[in-house]
Design an enzyme around this catalytic site. Structure first.
Site, PDB file in Angstrom:
ATOM      1  N   TYR A 172       0.569  -0.837  -0.246  1.00 20.62           N
ATOM      2  CA  TYR A 172       0.137  -0.193   0.071  1.00 20.62           C
ATOM      3  C   TYR A 172       1.192   2.060  -0.520  1.00 20.62           C
ATOM      4  O   TYR A 172       0.590   1.753  -0.460  1.00 20.62           O
ATOM      5  CB  TYR A 172      -1.192  -0.146   0.878  1.00 20.62           C
ATOM      6  CG  TYR A 172      -1.851   1.286   1.316  1.00 20.62           C
ATOM      7  CD1 TYR A 172      -2.746   1.350   0.172  1.00 20.62           C
ATOM      8  CD2 TYR A 172      -1.386   2.285   2.320  1.00 20.62           C
ATOM      9  CE1 TYR A 172      -3.723   2.107   1.033  1.00 20.62           C
ATOM     10  CE2 TYR A 172      -2.324   2.760   2.789  1.00 20.62           C
ATOM     11  CZ  TYR A 172      -3.761   3.777   1.544  1.00 20.62           C
ATOM     12  OH  TYR A 172      -4.025   4.416   1.595  1.00 20.62           O
ATOM     13  N   LYS A 176       0.886   4.194  -2.660  1.00 17.35           N
ATOM     14  CA  LYS A 176       1.140   5.654  -2.614  1.00 17.35           C
ATOM     15  C   LYS A 176       2.208   5.990  -2.719  1.00 17.35           C
ATOM     16  O   LYS A 176       1.825   7.818  -3.183  1.00 17.35           O
ATOM     17  CB  LYS A 176       0.538   5.700  -1.057  1.00 17.35           C
ATOM     18  CG  LYS A 176      -0.827   5.246  -0.873  1.00 17.35           C
ATOM     19  CD  LYS A 176      -2.241   6.179  -1.648  1.00 17.35           C
ATOM     20  CE  LYS A 176      -3.146   5.758  -1.203  1.00 17.35           C
ATOM     21  NZ  LYS A 176      -4.435   6.412  -2.246  1.00 17.35           N
TER      22      LYS A 176
END
Length: 254
Positions: A172, A176
């Site tokens: 994740y 990002k």
């Protein structure tokens, strides 16, 4: 005389969680908006709209559902085509849709297909939506793109030891970091449009399962930073990754 359509705002992933809270904050602003609740599931989007219509506080604000799945190029094209037909412009794009892990493997996404699933939504879909929307945004007198990100994607913070989810959050975080890099790039190459990467912090939604629901803050409070970008309250930090919490605000380094 034809009526003037209030600023058109597209919010992806707006039928639940932080996206719904963002739509709710816009619907309760003193400024009127044309809010497009982006949803992968039309029925869930319609239900969200019904809720928002009951609680909106600005009579001039209009709210409707728009079907969009950022993991699908066809869906992105279809949604923007409808916006073009209905409004001929897009004033504010809020790129909120995102996932923490692959479907059914939120805390255990470690294979190449898992990575691809995360990047399809958080990176590839986000990039395609923003760049496909450029022509519509450039028809606005004040175009803005607000990307919901995370300080977990700050390479500077990770290098200093900010790894709240340990190794399981690396996938994740990497997604990002990738979209943060695009925001930094767009802010330099698309000067006609204002860009922000906004970090809402840990929010009490379904996004991270029980952990975020039990430990996160009020979604509406977290969502308000997006409204501030839209309403000229964050013009001093255009093109940056920003946060706003507990009466304080600032900028995270990339």
């Amino acid at each position: 005389m034809a009526s003037v359509i209030p600023p058109v705002v597209l919010i992806t992933g707006a039928n639940q969680g932080l996206g719904f809270a963002i739509a709710e904050v816009f619907s309760q602003s003193q400024h009127p908006y044309t809010i497009l609740v982006g949803a992968r599931d039309q029925a869930r989007g319609d239900e969200a709209v019904r809720k928002l219509l009951r609680t909106k506080t600005n009579d001039k604000t209009a709210i409707s559902t728009i079907h969009i799945d950022v993991a699908s190029s066809e869906s992105i094209t279809g949604a923007l085509s409808k916006i073009s037909t209905d409004y001929d412009r897009l004033d504010i794009l809020v790129n909120n849709a995102g996932i923490f892990g692959a479907l059914g493997k939120m805390w255990n996404s470690t294979t190449r297909p898992d990575w691809r699933a995360i990047f399809e939504v958080n990176v590839f879909g986000a990039i395609e939506l923003v760049e496909t929307a450029f022509p519509l945004l450039l028809k606005s007198s004040s175009p803005r793109v607000i990307v919901v990100t995370s300080n977990m994607g700050s390479i500077s913070k990770v290098a200093d030891g900010h790894v709240p989810c340990g190794s399981v959050g690396a996938y994740y975080s990497s997604s990002k970091a990738a979209i943060n890099a695009m925001v930094a790039n767009w802010s330099q190459t698309q000067k006609e449009i204002k860009f922000w990467a906004t970090c809402p912090g840990l929010v009490a939604t379904e996004f991270g399962g029980d952990f975020t629901k039990q430990n996160g803050r009020d979604p509406k409070e977290a969502a308000d930073i997006v409204r501030k970008c839209a309403e000229d309250e964050k013009n001093d930090v255009v093109g940056r990754m920003i946060w706003d919490q507990d009466g304080k605000s600032g900028v995270y380094e990339w």
